[in-house]
Design a protein around this motif. Structure first.
Motif, PDB file in Angstrom:
ATOM      1  N   ARG A  62       0.798  -1.201  -0.006  1.00  0.00           N
ATOM      2  CA  ARG A  62       0.095   0.083   0.082  1.00  0.00           C
ATOM      3  C   ARG A  62       0.791   1.202   0.011  1.00  0.00           C
ATOM      4  N   ASP A  63       2.058   1.072   0.099  1.00  0.00           N
ATOM      5  CA  ASP A  63       2.986   2.313  -0.016  1.00  0.00           C
ATOM      6  C   ASP A  63       3.061   3.201  -1.030  1.00  0.00           C
ATOM      7  N   ILE A  64       2.690   4.293  -1.041  1.00  0.00           N
ATOM      8  CA  ILE A  64       2.597   5.420  -2.205  1.00  0.00           C
ATOM      9  C   ILE A  64       3.782   6.299  -2.337  1.00  0.00           C
ATOM     10  N   HIS A  65       4.312   6.457  -3.434  1.00  0.00           N
ATOM     11  CA  HIS A  65       5.218   7.580  -3.516  1.00  0.00           C
ATOM     12  C   HIS A  65       5.087   8.320  -4.921  1.00  0.00           C
ATOM     13  N   ILE A  66       4.561   9.475  -4.849  1.00  0.00           N
ATOM     14  CA  ILE A  66       3.993   9.955  -6.078  1.00  0.00           C
ATOM     15  C   ILE A  66       5.218  10.878  -6.769  1.00  0.00           C
ATOM     16  N   ASP A  67       5.011  10.977  -8.031  1.00  0.00           N
ATOM     17  CA  ASP A  67       6.419  11.827  -8.594  1.00  0.00           C
ATOM     18  C   ASP A  67       5.978  13.163  -8.373  1.00  0.00           C
TER      19      ASP A  67
END
Ligand SMILES: [Zn+2]
Length: 265
Positions: free
Chosen positions: A220-225
Protein backbone atom coordinates in the motif's frame (compact mmCIF):
# COMPACT_ATOMS: atom_id res chain seq x y z
CA UNK A 1 -23.74 -3.93 -22.56
CA UNK A 2 -27.25 -3.13 -23.76
CA UNK A 3 -28.26 -2.51 -27.34
CA UNK A 4 -25.78 0.14 -28.30
CA UNK A 5 -26.40 1.53 -31.76
CA UNK A 6 -23.10 1.08 -33.52
CA UNK A 7 -21.71 3.23 -36.23
CA UNK A 8 -21.64 0.82 -39.14
CA UNK A 9 -18.33 1.22 -40.83
CA UNK A 10 -19.66 1.06 -44.34
CA UNK A 11 -18.85 4.27 -46.15
CA UNK A 12 -22.01 5.68 -47.74
CA UNK A 13 -22.16 5.57 -51.49
CA UNK A 14 -22.78 8.80 -53.40
CA UNK A 15 -26.22 7.66 -54.61
CA UNK A 16 -27.46 7.28 -51.02
CA UNK A 17 -26.46 10.74 -49.96
CA UNK A 18 -29.90 12.31 -50.43
CA UNK A 19 -30.75 10.67 -47.08
CA UNK A 20 -27.48 11.60 -45.45
CA UNK A 21 -27.15 13.56 -42.23
CA UNK A 22 -24.07 15.41 -41.18
CA UNK A 23 -22.07 16.39 -38.15
CA UNK A 24 -20.23 19.71 -38.28
CA UNK A 25 -16.92 20.09 -36.44
CA UNK A 26 -14.98 23.34 -36.27
CA UNK A 27 -11.24 24.01 -36.09
CA UNK A 28 -11.19 23.72 -32.28
CA UNK A 29 -13.20 20.49 -32.17
CA UNK A 30 -16.50 22.19 -31.29
CA UNK A 31 -19.56 20.32 -32.60
CA UNK A 32 -22.63 22.14 -33.96
CA UNK A 33 -26.06 21.41 -32.47
CA UNK A 34 -28.21 19.47 -34.96
CA UNK A 35 -31.67 20.51 -36.13
CA UNK A 36 -33.73 17.74 -34.60
CA UNK A 37 -31.84 16.30 -31.67
CA UNK A 38 -28.26 15.88 -30.62
CA UNK A 39 -25.55 16.63 -33.12
CA UNK A 40 -26.84 15.37 -36.47
CA UNK A 41 -28.17 17.87 -38.99
CA UNK A 42 -30.12 17.50 -42.21
CA UNK A 43 -28.00 17.60 -45.34
CA UNK A 44 -29.58 20.06 -47.75
CA UNK A 45 -26.78 20.67 -50.22
CA UNK A 46 -23.43 19.13 -51.08
CA UNK A 47 -20.80 20.16 -48.57
CA UNK A 48 -17.35 21.19 -49.75
CA UNK A 49 -15.31 19.49 -47.01
CA UNK A 50 -17.43 16.41 -46.38
CA UNK A 51 -16.04 13.00 -45.45
CA UNK A 52 -18.15 9.85 -45.19
CA UNK A 53 -18.06 8.40 -41.65
CA UNK A 54 -20.46 5.46 -42.00
CA UNK A 55 -24.07 4.60 -41.16
CA UNK A 56 -25.75 5.73 -37.96
CA UNK A 57 -29.27 4.45 -37.13
CA UNK A 58 -29.71 3.44 -40.76
CA UNK A 59 -28.71 6.78 -42.23
CA UNK A 60 -25.43 7.71 -43.91
CA UNK A 61 -23.45 10.25 -41.89
CA UNK A 62 -20.98 12.75 -43.27
CA UNK A 63 -18.47 14.81 -41.36
CA UNK A 64 -18.26 18.40 -42.51
CA UNK A 65 -15.16 20.26 -41.43
CA UNK A 66 -15.96 23.90 -40.76
CA UNK A 67 -13.04 26.23 -41.44
CA UNK A 68 -13.81 28.63 -38.60
CA UNK A 69 -14.12 28.68 -34.84
CA UNK A 70 -17.56 28.70 -33.21
CA UNK A 71 -17.08 29.35 -29.50
CA UNK A 72 -20.85 28.87 -29.02
CA UNK A 73 -20.65 25.23 -30.18
CA UNK A 74 -20.23 22.77 -27.30
CA UNK A 75 -16.97 20.80 -27.15
CA UNK A 76 -16.86 17.06 -27.69
CA UNK A 77 -16.53 16.50 -23.92
CA UNK A 78 -19.63 18.63 -23.29
CA UNK A 79 -21.62 16.63 -25.85
CA UNK A 80 -20.48 13.36 -24.27
CA UNK A 81 -21.89 14.57 -20.95
CA UNK A 82 -25.22 15.60 -22.51
CA UNK A 83 -26.02 12.84 -24.99
CA UNK A 84 -26.96 9.20 -24.30
CA UNK A 85 -24.07 6.74 -24.12
CA UNK A 86 -24.70 5.37 -27.61
CA UNK A 87 -23.51 8.68 -29.11
CA UNK A 88 -19.97 8.00 -27.91
CA UNK A 89 -18.84 6.12 -30.99
CA UNK A 90 -20.24 8.72 -33.39
CA UNK A 91 -18.59 11.61 -31.52
CA UNK A 92 -15.32 9.74 -31.10
CA UNK A 93 -15.16 8.87 -34.80
CA UNK A 94 -16.08 12.37 -36.00
CA UNK A 95 -13.55 14.12 -33.75
CA UNK A 96 -10.71 11.76 -34.67
CA UNK A 97 -11.37 11.91 -38.41
CA UNK A 98 -11.57 15.70 -38.15
CA UNK A 99 -8.29 15.87 -36.24
CA UNK A 100 -6.51 13.51 -38.64
CA UNK A 101 -7.78 15.24 -41.78
CA UNK A 102 -6.71 18.68 -40.58
CA UNK A 103 -3.25 17.47 -39.58
CA UNK A 104 -2.36 15.63 -42.79
CA UNK A 105 -2.80 18.29 -45.43
CA UNK A 106 0.85 17.83 -46.38
CA UNK A 107 3.05 14.78 -46.75
CA UNK A 108 5.21 13.97 -43.72
CA UNK A 109 7.95 12.56 -45.98
CA UNK A 110 8.30 15.02 -48.90
CA UNK A 111 6.17 17.98 -47.83
CA UNK A 112 3.90 18.12 -50.90
CA UNK A 113 0.08 18.52 -50.57
CA UNK A 114 -2.01 15.41 -49.92
CA UNK A 115 -5.43 14.42 -51.26
CA UNK A 116 -8.23 12.37 -49.77
CA UNK A 117 -8.27 8.76 -51.07
CA UNK A 118 -11.50 7.98 -52.98
CA UNK A 119 -12.58 4.91 -51.01
CA UNK A 120 -10.55 4.85 -47.82
CA UNK A 121 -9.90 7.04 -44.83
CA UNK A 122 -6.44 7.88 -46.10
CA UNK A 123 -4.64 11.03 -47.19
CA UNK A 124 -2.38 10.32 -50.16
CA UNK A 125 0.67 12.39 -51.14
CA UNK A 126 0.29 13.91 -54.62
CA UNK A 127 4.02 13.44 -55.21
CA UNK A 128 5.42 10.30 -53.51
CA UNK A 129 2.07 8.49 -52.83
CA UNK A 130 2.77 8.07 -49.10
CA UNK A 131 -0.50 7.34 -47.29
CA UNK A 132 -1.46 8.77 -43.90
CA UNK A 133 -4.26 7.00 -42.04
CA UNK A 134 -6.04 8.24 -38.91
CA UNK A 135 -3.69 7.57 -36.02
CA UNK A 136 -4.55 5.78 -32.81
CA UNK A 137 -2.03 6.10 -29.99
CA UNK A 138 -2.10 3.07 -27.69
CA UNK A 139 -2.37 3.84 -23.99
CA UNK A 140 -2.91 1.73 -20.92
CA UNK A 141 -5.32 2.75 -18.20
CA UNK A 142 -5.46 0.82 -14.97
CA UNK A 143 -7.37 0.66 -11.72
CA UNK A 144 -4.99 -0.49 -8.98
CA UNK A 145 -6.67 -2.11 -5.99
CA UNK A 146 -5.61 -3.53 -2.62
CA UNK A 147 -8.30 -5.71 -1.10
CA UNK A 148 -11.46 -3.62 -1.38
CA UNK A 149 -9.59 -0.30 -1.67
CA UNK A 150 -9.04 1.64 -4.91
CA UNK A 151 -5.93 3.63 -5.72
CA UNK A 152 -7.01 6.91 -7.37
CA UNK A 153 -4.81 9.83 -8.29
CA UNK A 154 -5.12 13.33 -9.64
CA UNK A 155 -3.15 15.17 -12.27
CA UNK A 156 -2.64 18.96 -11.94
CA UNK A 157 -4.83 19.43 -15.06
CA UNK A 158 -7.92 17.75 -13.54
CA UNK A 159 -10.94 19.71 -12.34
CA UNK A 160 -10.79 20.49 -8.63
CA UNK A 161 -11.66 17.51 -6.45
CA UNK A 162 -11.53 14.96 -9.26
CA UNK A 163 -9.49 11.77 -9.00
CA UNK A 164 -9.09 9.02 -11.59
CA UNK A 165 -7.27 5.83 -12.48
CA UNK A 166 -3.66 5.81 -13.76
CA UNK A 167 -2.90 6.02 -17.47
CA UNK A 168 -0.02 6.46 -19.87
CA UNK A 169 1.16 5.86 -23.40
CA UNK A 170 2.68 2.54 -24.39
CA UNK A 171 6.28 3.14 -25.45
CA UNK A 172 7.93 1.70 -28.58
CA UNK A 173 8.92 -1.92 -28.07
CA UNK A 174 6.80 -2.31 -24.95
CA UNK A 175 3.84 -4.64 -24.35
CA UNK A 176 0.63 -3.31 -22.79
CA UNK A 177 1.26 -5.40 -19.65
CA UNK A 178 4.79 -3.99 -19.28
CA UNK A 179 3.39 -0.49 -19.66
CA UNK A 180 0.90 -1.15 -16.83
CA UNK A 181 3.71 -2.17 -14.46
CA UNK A 182 5.97 0.71 -15.53
CA UNK A 183 3.31 3.46 -15.37
CA UNK A 184 2.08 2.40 -11.94
CA UNK A 185 5.68 2.32 -10.63
CA UNK A 186 6.56 5.69 -12.21
CA UNK A 187 3.44 7.56 -11.15
CA UNK A 188 2.74 6.21 -7.65
CA UNK A 189 5.70 3.94 -6.82
CA UNK A 190 3.46 0.94 -6.19
CA UNK A 191 4.48 -2.59 -7.11
CA UNK A 192 1.69 -4.60 -8.65
CA UNK A 193 1.13 -8.34 -9.04
CA UNK A 194 -1.75 -9.79 -11.04
CA UNK A 195 -2.97 -7.73 -14.01
CA UNK A 196 -6.28 -8.52 -15.72
CA UNK A 197 -7.55 -7.10 -19.03
CA UNK A 198 -10.92 -5.30 -18.89
CA UNK A 199 -11.76 -3.75 -22.29
CA UNK A 200 -10.76 -1.03 -24.74
CA UNK A 201 -12.03 2.35 -25.87
CA UNK A 202 -11.09 4.73 -28.68
CA UNK A 203 -10.86 8.02 -26.80
CA UNK A 204 -11.00 11.12 -29.03
CA UNK A 205 -8.93 13.66 -27.05
CA UNK A 206 -7.15 13.58 -29.38
CA UNK A 207 -6.68 9.95 -30.46
CA UNK A 208 -5.81 7.64 -27.57
CA UNK A 209 -6.62 3.96 -27.92
CA UNK A 210 -7.20 3.00 -24.29
CA UNK A 211 -6.51 -0.58 -23.15
CA UNK A 212 -7.97 -0.93 -19.67
CA UNK A 213 -6.70 -3.27 -16.93
CA UNK A 214 -7.38 -4.13 -13.33
CA UNK A 215 -4.15 -4.43 -11.33
CA UNK A 216 -3.64 -5.81 -7.83
CA UNK A 217 -1.14 -3.99 -5.63
CA UNK A 218 1.42 -5.96 -3.66
CA UNK A 219 1.77 -3.22 -1.02
CA UNK A 220 0.00 0.00 0.00
CA UNK A 221 2.99 2.40 0.11
CA UNK A 222 2.54 5.31 -2.30
CA UNK A 223 5.34 7.55 -3.60
CA UNK A 224 4.03 10.07 -6.13
CA UNK A 225 6.28 11.71 -8.70
CA UNK A 226 4.81 15.19 -7.98
CA UNK A 227 4.84 16.12 -11.67
CA UNK A 228 2.33 13.99 -13.59
CA UNK A 229 0.56 13.13 -10.34
CA UNK A 230 0.01 15.71 -7.60
CA UNK A 231 -1.99 13.53 -5.22
CA UNK A 232 -2.83 9.84 -4.87
CA UNK A 233 -4.52 7.83 -2.16
CA UNK A 234 -6.40 4.65 -1.29
CA UNK A 235 -10.18 5.01 -1.18
CA UNK A 236 -12.93 2.83 0.24
CA UNK A 237 -15.75 2.16 -2.26
CA UNK A 238 -18.17 4.02 0.07
CA UNK A 239 -16.01 7.16 0.25
CA UNK A 240 -14.97 8.00 -3.28
CA UNK A 241 -13.82 11.46 -4.40
CA UNK A 242 -15.01 13.26 -7.58
CA UNK A 243 -14.81 10.82 -10.50
CA UNK A 244 -14.45 11.03 -14.31
CA UNK A 245 -17.50 11.42 -16.57
CA UNK A 246 -19.77 8.42 -17.11
CA UNK A 247 -18.68 7.51 -20.65
CA UNK A 248 -14.96 7.39 -19.91
CA UNK A 249 -13.38 3.96 -19.57
CA UNK A 250 -11.70 5.11 -16.33
CA UNK A 251 -15.18 5.51 -14.84
CA UNK A 252 -16.23 2.10 -16.15
CA UNK A 253 -13.19 0.53 -14.44
CA UNK A 254 -14.12 2.19 -11.15
CA UNK A 255 -17.85 1.36 -11.38
CA UNK A 256 -17.15 -2.28 -12.31
CA UNK A 257 -14.74 -2.71 -9.40
CA UNK A 258 -17.10 -1.05 -6.89
CA UNK A 259 -20.03 -3.20 -8.06
CA UNK A 260 -17.85 -6.30 -7.68
CA UNK A 261 -16.97 -5.32 -4.09
CA UNK A 262 -20.66 -4.76 -3.32
CA UNK A 263 -21.50 -8.27 -4.53
CA UNK A 264 -18.74 -9.81 -2.39
CA UNK A 265 -19.72 -7.89 0.79
ZN1 LIG B 1 5.18 12.77 -50.28
Amino acid sequence: MVDQVKLERILPHARHLERARHIQVDIEGGIAPGEREGILGELRYPLPNAIALGQWRGEPVLLSMVEATHPEWPSGREWLNQLPGDAFELISTALQVNHWRRNHRFCGRCGKPTQQHRNELAMVCSNCRLRAYPRQSPCIITLVSYGRQLLLARSPRFKQGRFSTLAGFIEPGESAEQAVHREVMEEVGVEIGRVRYFKSQSWPFPHSFMLAYFAEAVSRDIHIDGVEIEAADWFEPEQLPGLPEAGAISRQLIDTFVNGVAIQD
